[in-house]
Write an enzyme that holds these catalytic residues in place. Structure first.
Site, mmCIF file in Angstrom:
data_model
loop_
_atom_site.group_PDB
_atom_site.id
_atom_site.type_symbol
_atom_site.label_atom_id
_atom_site.label_comp_id
_atom_site.label_asym_id
_atom_site.label_seq_id
_atom_site.Cartn_x
_atom_site.Cartn_y
_atom_site.Cartn_z
ATOM 1 N N HIS A 106 -5.627 6.721 55.381
ATOM 2 C CA HIS A 106 -7.084 6.701 55.252
ATOM 3 C C HIS A 106 -7.772 6.395 56.582
ATOM 4 C CE1 HIS A 106 -10.642 5.191 52.530
ATOM 5 N NE2 HIS A 106 -10.941 6.285 53.210
ATOM 6 N N TYR A 129 -12.695 1.431 48.108
ATOM 7 C CA TYR A 129 -13.826 1.741 47.238
ATOM 8 C C TYR A 129 -14.105 0.540 46.332
ATOM 9 C CZ TYR A 129 -12.930 6.584 48.689
ATOM 10 O OH TYR A 129 -12.725 7.734 49.417
#
Length: 318
Positions: A133, A60
């Site tokens: 992830h 992010y």
């Protein structure tokens, strides 16, 4: 104290996860940049709303979201946050210090390096949840090195719980079936417009006691504001899907309920769902989403939504 999922299976989570959390991809600049001032105000609004759970990841904003949490949570007045972050991808900065590239690394060395970097940015000695992830296409690497690595990190106390974070319910279910998983984060696959997670993932998690965190309840914004220029699952919305979202909004309006309230509260209809995380980029969005999560929804609205296919028949609506 831990909860229980459907069929009486005790939760694998060793702690209670807050019902509502904030996803921090927007604080990393997803779709548009967020100023430092707005990032700080977002976390201050979270503190005012009593929100203490934050989901983040190195990807992010090339670490920006984690760094902002690390610097701004305490000044915002959030002294004991619950934090989940992710691993499996390493940030490779350019020699000039620019963000550079993000590369997969499912080796134990890579998993540890990723977590160590996250802890540095977060300014914490440990995190509550570590997700592998987006391991969609790497089952061999997960089996051979990545999953054993995160288990060791849990055993060492660097994380309290481990799991997988993905956008695909069936692939998540395959990992839950194969591995001992405390918690999963499924994004975009359990919403008023997308019920994929209900077919395999949610029943399996209920049976195994795997906690479920649901993200993407607005399907990239469509269920927050079903307008012509809305996005649906990261792409411009198609006419048929837009019409469905607008119909859903009409049904909610008949009962005086904002569409966002139904979208946020829908996942809680399944007993395996522990928490919902919503991405926020401003104090106004935090306040609006917190209010939507508490907005009273009559049983009759859930029944009407079920009659038109927005709520699957398998879910209780009363």
């Amino acid at each position: 104290m831990t909860g229980a999922s459907a069929h009486g299976a005790p939760s694998r989570l060793p702690f209670d996860l807050p019902r509502l959390g904030i996803g921090t991809a927007p604080l990393g600049g997803l779709f548009q940049e967020v100023s430092e001032q707005d990032a700080a105000a977002t976390l201050e609004a979270a503190a005012a709303a009593g929100i203490t759970y934050f989901d983040t990841a190195p990807r992010y904003g090339h670490g920006q979201a984690e760094d902002r949490l690390g610097r701004l949570l305490a000044p915002a007045g959030i002294a004991e946050p619950v934090i989940s972050t992710k691993t499996g991808w390493l940030l490779r900065p350019e020699p000039d210090g620019s963000p550079g590239t993000v590369v997969t690394d499912w080796t134990e060395r890579g998993i540890r390096a990723s977590l160590e970097s996250s802890l540095t940015r977060l300014r914490r000695p440990s995190v509550d949840i570590l997700y592998l992830h987006d391991p969609d296409d790497y089952p061999d690497e997960i089996r051979r090195t990545a999953y054993p690595a995160v288990r060791r990190l849990r055993d060492e106390g660097l994380v309290r719980a481990i799991g997988f974070g993905m956008n695909h319910g069936d692939r998540l279910a395959a990992y839950v079936a194969e591995f001992e998983v405390d918690v999963v984060l499924v994004a975009g696959r359990f919403s008023l417009l997308d019920h994929e997670a209900l077919t395999t993932l949610l029943p399996l998690c209920a049976k195994t006691g795997t906690a479920v965190v649901v993200g993407g309840v607005f399907n990239t914004g469509l269920l927050a504001d079903p307008s012509d220029d809305a996005m649906f699952n990261y792409r411009p919305v198609q006419a048929e899907t837009l019409a469905r979202a607008q119909r859903c909004r009409e049904l909610c309006a008949e009962f005086g309920v904002p569409l966002a309230a139904a979208a946020i509260q829908f996942p809680y209809l399944h007993p395996a769902v522990t928490s919902v995380v919503v991405g926020c980029r401003s104090a106004a969005e935090v306040s609006a989403n917190a209010a939507a999560s508490r907005f009273p929804i009559p049983d009759r609205l859930w029944q009407r939504l079920a009659e038109e296919g927005f709520v699957p028949s398998q879910l209780p609506t009363v």
